[in-house]
Design an enzyme around this catalytic site. Structure first.
Site, PDB file in Angstrom:
ATOM      1  N   GLY A  87     -11.060 -29.289  13.573  1.00 38.27           N
ATOM      2  CA  GLY A  87      -9.900 -29.238  12.674  1.00 38.27           C
ATOM      3  C   GLY A  87     -10.001 -30.124  11.440  1.00 38.27           C
ATOM      4  O   GLY A  87      -9.759 -29.671  10.315  1.00 38.27           O
ATOM      5  N   GLU A  91     -15.941 -23.377  23.643  1.00 39.36           N
ATOM      6  CA  GLU A  91     -15.241 -22.110  23.377  1.00 39.36           C
ATOM      7  C   GLU A  91     -16.148 -20.927  23.698  1.00 39.36           C
ATOM      8  O   GLU A  91     -15.690 -19.889  24.167  1.00 39.36           O
ATOM      9  CB  GLU A  91     -14.747 -22.081  21.923  1.00 39.36           C
ATOM     10  CG  GLU A  91     -13.526 -22.973  21.749  1.00 39.36           C
ATOM     11  CD  GLU A  91     -13.391 -23.577  20.361  1.00 39.36           C
ATOM     12  OE1 GLU A  91     -14.000 -23.074  19.409  1.00 39.36           O
ATOM     13  OE2 GLU A  91     -12.650 -24.579  20.242  1.00 39.36           O
ATOM     14  N   LYS A 138     -15.668 -23.284  13.001  1.00 42.42           N
ATOM     15  CA  LYS A 138     -15.237 -22.188  13.887  1.00 42.42           C
ATOM     16  C   LYS A 138     -15.018 -20.918  13.051  1.00 42.42           C
ATOM     17  O   LYS A 138     -15.748 -20.689  12.099  1.00 42.42           O
ATOM     18  CB  LYS A 138     -14.004 -22.614  14.682  1.00 42.42           C
ATOM     19  CG  LYS A 138     -14.229 -23.990  15.347  1.00 42.42           C
ATOM     20  CD  LYS A 138     -13.207 -24.389  16.341  1.00 42.42           C
ATOM     21  CE  LYS A 138     -13.589 -25.754  16.905  1.00 42.42           C
ATOM     22  NZ  LYS A 138     -12.726 -26.187  17.983  1.00 42.42           N
ATOM     23  N   ASN A 193     -17.510 -28.439  12.397  1.00 41.96           N
ATOM     24  CA  ASN A 193     -17.558 -27.136  13.064  1.00 41.96           C
ATOM     25  C   ASN A 193     -16.359 -26.339  12.566  1.00 41.96           C
ATOM     26  O   ASN A 193     -15.236 -26.575  13.005  1.00 41.96           O
ATOM     27  CB  ASN A 193     -17.501 -27.326  14.589  1.00 41.96           C
ATOM     28  CG  ASN A 193     -17.392 -25.996  15.325  1.00 41.96           C
ATOM     29  OD1 ASN A 193     -17.581 -24.933  14.737  1.00 41.96           O
ATOM     30  ND2 ASN A 193     -17.071 -26.063  16.608  1.00 41.96           N
ATOM     31  N   SER A 230     -10.955 -33.629  18.721  1.00 39.25           N
ATOM     32  CA  SER A 230      -9.860 -34.249  17.971  1.00 39.25           C
ATOM     33  C   SER A 230     -10.255 -35.535  17.249  1.00 39.25           C
ATOM     34  O   SER A 230      -9.432 -36.443  17.096  1.00 39.25           O
ATOM     35  CB  SER A 230      -8.637 -34.488  18.879  1.00 39.25           C
ATOM     36  OG  SER A 230      -8.162 -33.256  19.400  1.00 39.25           O
ATOM     37  N   HIS A 280     -21.094 -24.436  22.743  1.00 40.07           N
ATOM     38  CA  HIS A 280     -19.749 -24.977  22.520  1.00 40.07           C
ATOM     39  C   HIS A 280     -18.828 -24.503  23.644  1.00 40.07           C
ATOM     40  O   HIS A 280     -18.971 -23.388  24.139  1.00 40.07           O
ATOM     41  CB  HIS A 280     -19.216 -24.516  21.155  1.00 40.07           C
ATOM     42  CG  HIS A 280     -17.958 -25.217  20.773  1.00 40.07           C
ATOM     43  ND1 HIS A 280     -16.730 -24.809  21.239  1.00 40.07           N
ATOM     44  CD2 HIS A 280     -17.736 -26.313  20.020  1.00 40.07           C
ATOM     45  CE1 HIS A 280     -15.809 -25.644  20.769  1.00 40.07           C
ATOM     46  NE2 HIS A 280     -16.397 -26.557  20.030  1.00 40.07           N
ATOM     47  N   GLU A 335     -18.415 -33.297  24.300  1.00 43.07           N
ATOM     48  CA  GLU A 335     -17.094 -32.808  23.920  1.00 43.07           C
ATOM     49  C   GLU A 335     -16.244 -32.544  25.160  1.00 43.07           C
ATOM     50  O   GLU A 335     -16.343 -31.464  25.772  1.00 43.07           O
ATOM     51  CB  GLU A 335     -17.229 -31.502  23.122  1.00 43.07           C
ATOM     52  CG  GLU A 335     -17.927 -31.664  21.803  1.00 43.07           C
ATOM     53  CD  GLU A 335     -17.393 -30.686  20.761  1.00 43.07           C
ATOM     54  OE1 GLU A 335     -17.080 -31.136  19.657  1.00 43.07           O
ATOM     55  OE2 GLU A 335     -17.257 -29.480  21.063  1.00 43.07           O
ATOM     56  N   GLY A 365      -9.230 -29.587  20.018  1.00 43.70           N
ATOM     57  CA  GLY A 365      -8.132 -28.866  19.377  1.00 43.70           C
ATOM     58  C   GLY A 365      -6.770 -29.168  19.977  1.00 43.70           C
ATOM     59  O   GLY A 365      -5.783 -28.494  19.695  1.00 43.70           O
TER      60      GLY A 365
HETATM   61  P1  PGA Z   1     -11.529 -30.414  17.154  1.00 42.17           P
HETATM   62  O1  PGA Z   1     -12.784 -29.506  17.568  1.00 42.17           O
HETATM   63  O2  PGA Z   1     -12.054 -31.529  16.314  1.00 42.17           O
HETATM   64  O3  PGA Z   1     -10.623 -29.493  16.387  1.00 42.17           O
HETATM   65  O4  PGA Z   1     -10.905 -30.912  18.424  1.00 42.17           O
HETATM   66  C1  PGA Z   1     -14.003 -30.087  17.907  1.00 42.17           C
HETATM   67  C2  PGA Z   1     -14.963 -29.006  18.316  1.00 42.17           C
HETATM   68  O5  PGA Z   1     -14.528 -28.019  18.914  1.00 42.17           O
HETATM   69  O6  PGA Z   1     -16.172 -29.096  18.052  1.00 42.17           O
END
Ligand code: PGA
Length: 255
Positions: free
Chosen positions: A238, A100, A15, A13, A216, A98, A170, A176
Site C-alpha cells: 500500500g 496472495e 499488486k 509491490n 503494512s 507472495h 511477510e 494489507g
Molecule cells: P502491504 O503489502 O504493505 O500493503 O501490507 C505488503 C505485501 O503484500 O507485499
C-alpha cells in the site's frame, strides 16, 4: 556489524494497481531519491507496466521487477510469462510466492521452488516470500512454518543460489491489514530465518543474504522496523503507491 555485509533492498509491490500513465507519474516522483546510496530500490509492477517503468527509471539506480514468473522456458501455458520474456523488457527482479498467490492462485512451495530456480537461471533476482498465518502464529508454530517453507522453497539450491535470492518475511496477518508486526516480532522472525539458512547453507550465506520484512510497512513505522539487526529492507504494498510515503521509507533505509 553483520548488517553491513548485506544489501538493503526496498521493494514496492504495486499488486494489481496503476495504468501505464499512472505508473510513469508515480515513478517520476521518487526515482532519484536513492541515487548515490547503497540502498537498492526496486519497483515490482504489473506486467503491462514493465516497459513503461523500465523507461521511467532510466539513468537512476532504481530497478524494475515483476510479481510472478512461470517456471517453464516456453510452451502451451496460456496466460503465463517466462523469465526470458521478463528479462527482455528489462525487469531485473521478480516477486515469487507472495501470500496472495499462495492463497488465491494455488501457489505451493513446490511451484515457488521451480519459479525461483527459473528466475535465477535467467539472471533475475527473486524476492521469495514466506510467512505464517494468524492461526499459525496463535498456535505457536510460526517457527515450524517458516523453517518448512525455507527448506521446501530452497530444495536443491546451491549456497550461491540462496545467496543471490532476496527473502521477504511477510506475516500474512500483517499484509494489507494495517496490523504491522512489532519491530521485535519482525526482527525475531527474520533472525530465525537467518538461523535456518545458516544451518542449511552455512554462516557465510546466512550473513550475506538479504531478508526483508513486509506487511503494512509505512512511513511511520519503517525506521523502527529497518533498524532491526536482521531486517535488511522491506517489501511494501500500500505505502509504495503513494510517492511521498515510499520516499520516506527509502530515506529511512538510507539513514
Ligand atoms: P502491504 O503489502 O504493505 O500493503 O501490507 C505488503 C505485501 O503484500 O507485499
Amino acid at each position: 556489524m553483520k548488517k553491513d555485509l548485506r544489501k538493503v533492498v526496498i521493494a514496492g509491490n504495486w499488486k494489481m494497481n496503476k495504468t501505464r500513465v499512472q505508473a510513469a507519474e508515480l515513478i517520476n516522483q521518487f526515482k532519484g531519491v536513492s541515487d548515490g546510496s547503497d540502498v537498492q530500490v526496486v519497483v515490482c509492477v504489473p506486467y503491462t507496466n514493465l516497459e513503461t517503468a523500465v523507461g521511467a527509471v532510466k539513468g537512476t539506480s532504481v530497478k524494475i521487477g515483476a510479481q510472478n514468473v512461470h517456471f517453464e522456458e516456453s510452451g502451451a501455458f496460456t496466460g503465463e510469462i517466462s523469465a526470458a520474456q521478463l528479462c527482455e523488457v528489462g525487469a531485473e527482479y521478480v516477486i515469487i510466492g507472495h501470500s496472495e498467490r499462495r492463497q488465491y492462485f494455488g501457489e505451493t512451495d513446490e511451484t515457488v521452488n521451480l519459479r525461483t530456480k527459473a528466475a535465477l537461471k535467467s539472471g533475475l533476482i527473486p524476492i521469495m516470500c514466506v510467512g505464517e498465518s494468524l492461526d499459525e502464529r496463535e498456535a505457536g508454530i510460526t517457527e515450524e512454518i517458516l523453517s518448512t517453507q525455507i527448506k521446501l522453497d530452497f530444495t536443491g539450491f546451491t549456497a550461491d543460489e540462496v545467496k543471490k535470492t532476496v527473502i521477504a518475511y511477510e506475516p500474512i496477518w500483517a499484509i494489507g491489514t494495517g496490523k504491522t508486526a512489532t519491530a521485535e516480532q519482525a526482527g525475531e522472525a527474520c533472525g530465525f530465518i537467518r538461523g535456518v539458512i545458516a544451518k542449511l547453507y552455512g554462516q557465510d550465506v546466512a550473513d550475506s543474504v538479504t531478508i526483508q520484512y513486509g506487511g503494512s510497512m509505512n512511513a511511520k513505522n519503517a525506521a523502527e522496523l529497518l533498524a532491526q539487526e536482521d531486517v535488511d529492507g522491506g517489501l511494501i504494498g500500500g505505502a509504495s503507491l503513494v510517492a511521498a510515503d515510499f520516499e520516506v521509507i527509502i530515506k529511512a533505509a538510507m539513514a
